[in-house]
Design a protein around this motif. Structure first.
Motif, PDB file in Angstrom:
ATOM      1  N   ALA A 182       0.848  -1.193   0.000  1.00 16.86           N
ATOM      2  CA  ALA A 182       0.000   0.000   0.000  1.00 16.86           C
ATOM      3  C   ALA A 182       0.882   1.241   0.000  1.00 16.86           C
ATOM      4  O   ALA A 182       2.050   1.201   0.419  1.00 16.86           O
ATOM      5  CB  ALA A 182      -0.911  -0.006   1.220  1.00 16.86           C
ATOM      6  N   PHE A 183       0.326   2.351  -0.473  1.00 17.13           N
ATOM      7  CA  PHE A 183       1.104   3.585  -0.572  1.00 17.13           C
ATOM      8  C   PHE A 183       0.224   4.767  -0.166  1.00 17.13           C
ATOM      9  O   PHE A 183      -1.010   4.663  -0.124  1.00 17.13           O
ATOM     10  CB  PHE A 183       1.628   3.774  -1.994  1.00 17.13           C
ATOM     11  CG  PHE A 183       0.560   3.717  -3.060  1.00 17.13           C
ATOM     12  CD1 PHE A 183      -0.085   4.866  -3.508  1.00 17.13           C
ATOM     13  CD2 PHE A 183       0.179   2.496  -3.621  1.00 17.13           C
ATOM     14  CE1 PHE A 183      -1.081   4.810  -4.467  1.00 17.13           C
ATOM     15  CE2 PHE A 183      -0.812   2.428  -4.594  1.00 17.13           C
ATOM     16  CZ  PHE A 183      -1.446   3.595  -5.021  1.00 17.13           C
ATOM     17  N   ASP A 184       0.851   5.901   0.123  1.00 12.00           N
ATOM     18  CA  ASP A 184       0.159   7.101   0.578  1.00 12.00           C
ATOM     19  C   ASP A 184      -0.285   7.903  -0.644  1.00 12.00           C
ATOM     20  O   ASP A 184       0.502   8.650  -1.239  1.00 12.00           O
ATOM     21  CB  ASP A 184       1.090   7.926   1.462  1.00 12.00           C
ATOM     22  CG  ASP A 184       0.386   9.110   2.136  1.00 12.00           C
ATOM     23  OD1 ASP A 184      -0.632   9.572   1.595  1.00 12.00           O
ATOM     24  OD2 ASP A 184       0.879   9.573   3.175  1.00 12.00           O
ATOM     25  N   ALA A 185      -1.544   7.764  -1.037  1.00 10.83           N
ATOM     26  CA  ALA A 185      -2.041   8.439  -2.230  1.00 10.83           C
ATOM     27  C   ALA A 185      -2.087   9.946  -2.042  1.00 10.83           C
ATOM     28  O   ALA A 185      -1.815  10.708  -2.978  1.00 10.83           O
ATOM     29  CB  ALA A 185      -3.424   7.909  -2.584  1.00 10.83           C
ATOM     30  N   ASN A 186      -2.416  10.409  -0.849  1.00  6.92           N
ATOM     31  CA  ASN A 186      -2.495  11.844  -0.587  1.00  6.92           C
ATOM     32  C   ASN A 186      -1.138  12.505  -0.790  1.00  6.92           C
ATOM     33  O   ASN A 186      -1.033  13.564  -1.432  1.00  6.92           O
ATOM     34  CB  ASN A 186      -3.014  12.080   0.832  1.00  6.92           C
ATOM     35  CG  ASN A 186      -3.166  13.546   1.185  1.00  6.92           C
ATOM     36  OD1 ASN A 186      -2.187  14.222   1.496  1.00  6.92           O
ATOM     37  ND2 ASN A 186      -4.393  14.035   1.147  1.00  6.92           N
ATOM     38  N   ALA A 187      -0.085  11.867  -0.264  1.00  4.87           N
ATOM     39  CA  ALA A 187       1.261  12.426  -0.411  1.00  4.87           C
ATOM     40  C   ALA A 187       1.687  12.438  -1.879  1.00  4.87           C
ATOM     41  O   ALA A 187       2.311  13.407  -2.348  1.00  4.87           O
ATOM     42  CB  ALA A 187       2.255  11.621   0.418  1.00  4.87           C
ATOM     43  N   LEU A 188       1.358  11.388  -2.619  1.00  2.00           N
ATOM     44  CA  LEU A 188       1.724  11.339  -4.035  1.00  2.00           C
ATOM     45  C   LEU A 188       0.954  12.379  -4.841  1.00  2.00           C
ATOM     46  O   LEU A 188       1.482  12.965  -5.793  1.00  2.00           O
ATOM     47  CB  LEU A 188       1.474   9.945  -4.592  1.00  2.00           C
ATOM     48  CG  LEU A 188       2.371   8.826  -4.049  1.00  2.00           C
ATOM     49  CD1 LEU A 188       1.994   7.491  -4.688  1.00  2.00           C
ATOM     50  CD2 LEU A 188       3.841   9.132  -4.296  1.00  2.00           C
TER      51      LEU A 188
END
Length: 549
Positions: free
Chosen positions: A336-342
């Motif tokens: 999983a990854f931080d979509a907001n940060a990207l």
């Protein structure tokens, strides 16, 4: 016309006085077909401390409870014994108990949030000999200490009315608090979103008992997701609700994004895809309107910029682009990854807490309407001119798969229309938005939440206002919680009844049944309208015409 049910929980509840029914309190009538254009406004319900009040609907409409929080599940657990209450206390405050850490004077109330209505045959429940029918309303629950998924069996008697589908994911992880939901007909899965900030998730779940629930955040990323919707190409649109830092007086910086997932296999979302975020171009500079954090040079971040003023007020449409922020063909880690940060790094455009969106029917998925909740405080210095009251948007594209479009402000909020949350289209040109304005705003403006009908053919920049078709009251349980919120340090439950889960659908589970594909004919041809009165008694209602009682 709604068909009579074999043994109805509605009839049982009304006969025993367990649930009240709020009807229109003023004269008038909807037209014979329930036409939305005939609905007329009702006054808002006053917020009066310690006073209960029924809901008020436009004349000619009625509402009937399909489930309430105290209904025992047909397959209860110790943790989740009821539709809308956890098993950690009594259903009403116990005067012999004092609220303290680890001790509750009443059970924690969950929030049966976004509703998804489906017509499906062959689904099962806890009783293998019981015919469960084919009309179902699905919800994910937030609030309390547990998230879970329920299914209201609209054809069932009270004993089989609500089925607990899952409290755990397939790997044994507890289901997080859930906000949004929809049905993906290509993947044949319910999609649920968890609005838990950087720990938020998108889950897919099968619709039957003992549901197989999987976290697909390695594809969708993690963010404060709430709204979730398919387009006709099988893409998934996600609307984020993540509050920003508070600056000035109760103003918050924009910190949420609108996303589009383009799956590589729309029949199997676990096979990955490209996640994009919406970018809006400044009409002043020609550059993207990007996230601006708080620092010494910008003490109020992006809350009071000229671009924010343009983004939240009536005016010429702004150009938009979809920018790719993650691709599972590039990131093969499976994590999983931080979509907001990207999204921030890619200079996508942040909004003030968008919560939900839906495509306008009859446009071939070329028009997408979504709301931004705003600051939910009447003292915010961003209210006038900078989106603090909230904003309704229309995104127009030549095709749902297009990378370019135009964004315009459909409606700017004010004190009487603020904290907009859920949305559903009622016909080709009428859309309902409902409030979750918070008990703070209720007290400040002396009025409880409302549901509004907007006409897409109306130019609201000239001062026109929507029709208030639903003036929410406050049920006895919520009134008690509101009174207790200031006693002995308060309690864990909210003291308001928020409006959520507004949902019009004919329940078609096929690819032509996704919201926006058909023009609704409300109250006819199988089209039904639901909403949930969260907190308090946690009642989920169906709205009909009075003739259909």
């Amino acid at each position: 016309m709604v068909k009579k049910r074999r043994v109805s929980v509605v009839a049982t509840a009304v006969a025993t006085g367990a649930i009240g029914i709020g009807l229109a309190l003023s004269a008038g009538a909807a037209d014979a077909s329930g036409g939305v254009a005939a609905w007329s406004s009702v006054p808002a319900v006053t917020d009066a401390r310690g006073v209960t009040a029924p809901n008020v609907l436009s004349p000619g409409l009625a509402e009937h409870p399909v489930a309430q929080g105290s209904l025992t599940l047909e397959n209860p657990t110790g943790q989740v014994p009821y539709y809308g209450y956890l098993g950690d206390g009594t259903l009403l405050p116990d005067p012999a108990v004092k609220q303290a850490p680890g001790v509750k004077i009443e059970a924690s109330k969950t929030e049966p949030d976004k509703n998804t209505y489906l017509r499906m045959s062959g689904l099962h429940g806890a009783d293998p000999s019981y015919p469960y029918g084919k009309h179902f309303l699905f919800q994910g629950h937030e609030g309390g200490e547990a998230g879970y998924i329920t299914r209201v069996n609209l054809d069932a008697d009270q004993a089989h009315r609500v089925t607990l589908l899952a409290t755990k994911e397939t790997d044994g992880t507890s289901i997080p608090a859930i906000d949004g939901s929809t049905w993906d007909p290509w993947a044949k899965r319910l999609l649920f979103t968890s609005e838990e900030g950087a720990e938020g998730a998108v889950l897919q779940a099968t619709p039957d008992i003992d549901s197989k629930v999987e976290d697909i955040s390695s594809v969708t990323g993690r963010a404060g997701y709430e709204g979730v919707q398919n387009d006709s190409a099988g893409n998934i649109w996600l609307v984020e609700d993540s509050g920003g830092a508070t600056v000035a007086t109760k103003a918050k910086i924009p910190n949420s994004f609108v996303y589009r997932l383009i799956p590589y296999d729309k029949h199997d979302l676990t096979k990955g895809g490209r996640l994009q975020a919406l970018q809006v171009v400044s009409r002043r500079s020609g550059s993207p309107i990007a996230y601006q954090g708080v620092d010494s040079a910008h003490p109020t971040g992006g809350a009071f910029t000229d671009d924010e003023k343009d983004l939240t007020n009536y005016g010429p449409a702004l150009s938009t682009h979809w920018v790719t922020i993650h691709d599972t063909k590039t990131d093969t880690s499976g994590k999983a990854f931080d979509a907001n940060a990207l999204a921030k790094a890619a200079k996508a455009t942040p909004f003030k807490r968008p919560e939900n969106g839906q495509f306008r029917p009859g446009t071939d998925f070329r028009e997408f309407y979504f709301d931004a909740t705003g600051d939910t405080n009447t003292t915010s210095t961003a209210n006038d001119g900078y989106g603090g009251w909230g904003t309704l948007y229309k995104l127009t594209q030549s095709d749902p798969r297009s990378d370019n479009g135009k964004l315009s402000v459909f409606y700017t909020g004010d004190q009487a229309h603020t904290g907009i949350d859920n949305v559903t289209f009622l016909d080709r040109t009428h859309v309902a938005f409902v409030e979750d304005a918070s008990d703070t705003v209720h007290t400040q403006r002396s009025a409880l939440d409302s549901g509004y009908v907007f006409a897409t053919t109306t130019d609201y920049s000239g001062g026109a206002q929507p029709v208030r078709f639903l003036a929410e009251g406050r049920d006895p349980s919520a009134t008690l919680d509101n009174m207790l919120s200031s006693v002995n340090g308060g309690i864990q439950n909210d003291g308001d009844n928020e409006i959520t889960g507004i949902h019009a659908s004919d329940g078609d589970p096929g690819t032509h049944g996704i919201l926006g594909a058909k023009v609704p004919t409300l109250f006819r041809d199988g089209w039904r309208l639901f909403w949930t009165q969260q907190h308090g008694d946690n009642t989920t209602w169906e709205i009909t015409t009075q003739a259909a009682k």
